[in-house]
Design a protein around this motif. Structure first.
Motif, PDB file in Angstrom:
ATOM      1  N   CYS A  33       0.263   3.087   3.788  1.00 28.85           N
ATOM      2  CA  CYS A  33       0.651   2.491   5.084  1.00 28.85           C
ATOM      3  C   CYS A  33       1.632   1.337   4.925  1.00 28.85           C
ATOM      4  CB  CYS A  33      -0.593   2.049   5.844  1.00 28.85           C
ATOM      5  SG  CYS A  33      -1.317   0.518   5.216  1.00 28.85           S
ATOM      6  N   CYS A  75       0.853  -1.187   0.000  1.00 28.76           N
ATOM      7  CA  CYS A  75       0.000   0.000   0.000  1.00 28.76           C
ATOM      8  C   CYS A  75       0.896   1.246   0.000  1.00 28.76           C
ATOM      9  CB  CYS A  75      -0.900  -0.017   1.235  1.00 28.76           C
ATOM     10  SG  CYS A  75      -1.706   1.574   1.533  1.00 28.76           S
ATOM     11  N   CYS A 122      -6.638  -1.159   0.177  1.00 28.42           N
ATOM     12  CA  CYS A 122      -5.800  -1.621   1.280  1.00 28.42           C
ATOM     13  C   CYS A 122      -6.702  -2.131   2.404  1.00 28.42           C
ATOM     14  CB  CYS A 122      -4.915  -0.488   1.783  1.00 28.42           C
ATOM     15  SG  CYS A 122      -3.965  -0.958   3.230  1.00 28.42           S
ATOM     16  N   CYS A 171      -5.502   0.347   5.783  1.00 28.34           N
ATOM     17  CA  CYS A 171      -5.835   1.780   5.908  1.00 28.34           C
ATOM     18  C   CYS A 171      -7.026   2.192   5.035  1.00 28.34           C
ATOM     19  CB  CYS A 171      -4.619   2.639   5.602  1.00 28.34           C
ATOM     20  SG  CYS A 171      -4.231   2.767   3.848  1.00 28.34           S
TER      21      CYS A 171
HETATM   22 ZN    ZN Z   1      -2.772   0.985   3.499  1.00 28.32          ZN
END
Ligand code: ZN
Length: 297
Positions: A11, A8, A37, A40
């Protein structure tokens, strides 16, 4: 060669799933996959054109050479509203700081910076597009650089703005960190992004113009904005709706939904969709686009 992300971009989680497939209605007609994701909640375009390949997706020859009346009226309205919004934006930043140093990242042709400068701000800008940067530098005496790396390392700003820019930046984490290095400890960073969870985002679904794929590499909603804030040690101070965006995005979306639709019908539908979107957003952050004001924690 397109670029395939294994983590991602916000994050760094390796847990993400395919979420949807969206067409580039504005320029190429190509389809792109959106991933979500699991940690997040950020949606991101993956695979995506790399930094050196994205250029042609910003070239709108089709767009302009086949320009019909509809598009020129739309652009005319867009420009009128943009000019109005520019002075509103200057008023908005002055709620936080009366005067000081302002950096506009992704400043385009520099109208916002010029307006701020005329009110006494010391301004600087970043604009990767050569043509836009050249125009901005004519207005602002070479205060505009191509990238954040070219700005003076030691300059710190009172206000940094990214209006519909963050979603276009390839190296999200690195660039955000570099930008934040230029923010005074008492400074504010203002970030405007579209919101796919808005009423118009849901209404138009795959035809929603706010996806603007593959130029938009990331697609935020309130969850991923919270993740963004936590990731970079920021505190969210205020969320301000950009109420015109719901109308403009709805108008473009109407065109993607039905290319052959009569102009008046598109305007009629977009007008009511824009109104409804703004009405349905019961709190800031649910609008079609929002400006998030952050401060360092
Ligand atoms: Zn993420």
């Amino acid at each position: 060669m397109s670029e395939r992300l294994s983590k991602c971009p916000l994050c760094k989680s390796a847990r993400f799933l395919n979420y949807s497939e969206i067409t580039d209605f504005a320029v190429t007609g190509e389809k792109f996959i959106l991933c979500k994701c699991s940690d997040c909640q950020l949606l991101f375009t993956n695979p995506r054109p790399g930094q050196t390949e994205i250029g042609p997706y910003y070239n709108f020859p089709e767009y302009f050479s086949h320009e019909d009346k509809a598009k020129s009226i739309t652009q005319w309205i867009y420009q009128k509203v943009r000019n109005y919004n520019i002075s509103k934006k200057v008023d908005f930043i002055e709620q936080y700081k009366k005067k000081g140093k302002l950096l506009d990242y992704g400043c385009g042709t520099g109208e916002f910076l010029r307006a701020a400068k005329s009110k006494g701000w010391k301004v600087a800008g970043i604009e990767p597009n050569d043509k836009a940067r050249h125009q901005a530098n004519l207005k602002l005496k070479d205060r505009i650089k191509e990238s954040i790396e070219e700005t003076d390392q030691n300059t710190r700003y009172d206000i940094i703005t990214l209006f519909h820019v963050l979603e276009h930046i390839h190296d999200l984490r690195k660039t955000t960190k570099r930008v934040l290095n230029h923010l005074k400890s008492s400074g504010y960073i203002l970030i405007a992004v579209p919101n796919h969870d808005s009423w118009d985002g849901k209404k138009y679904g795959k035809f929603w113009a706010g996806w603007d794929i593959p130029r938009h590499l990331y697609h935020f909603n309130s969850n991923s904005i919270t993740a963004f804030k936590d990731e970079f040690g920021l505190e969210l101070i205020e969320t301000k709706p950009m109420k015109f965006d719901s109308f403009y995005v709805s108008l473009l979306s109407e065109g993607y939904l039905d290319k052959e639709a009569p102009l008046l019908k598109k305007y009629w539908n977009a007008f009511f969709a824009g109104l409804k979107s703004n009405k349905m957003a019961s709190k800031p952050g649910e609008y079609s686009s929002n400006i998030f004001v952050f401060k360092r924690k």
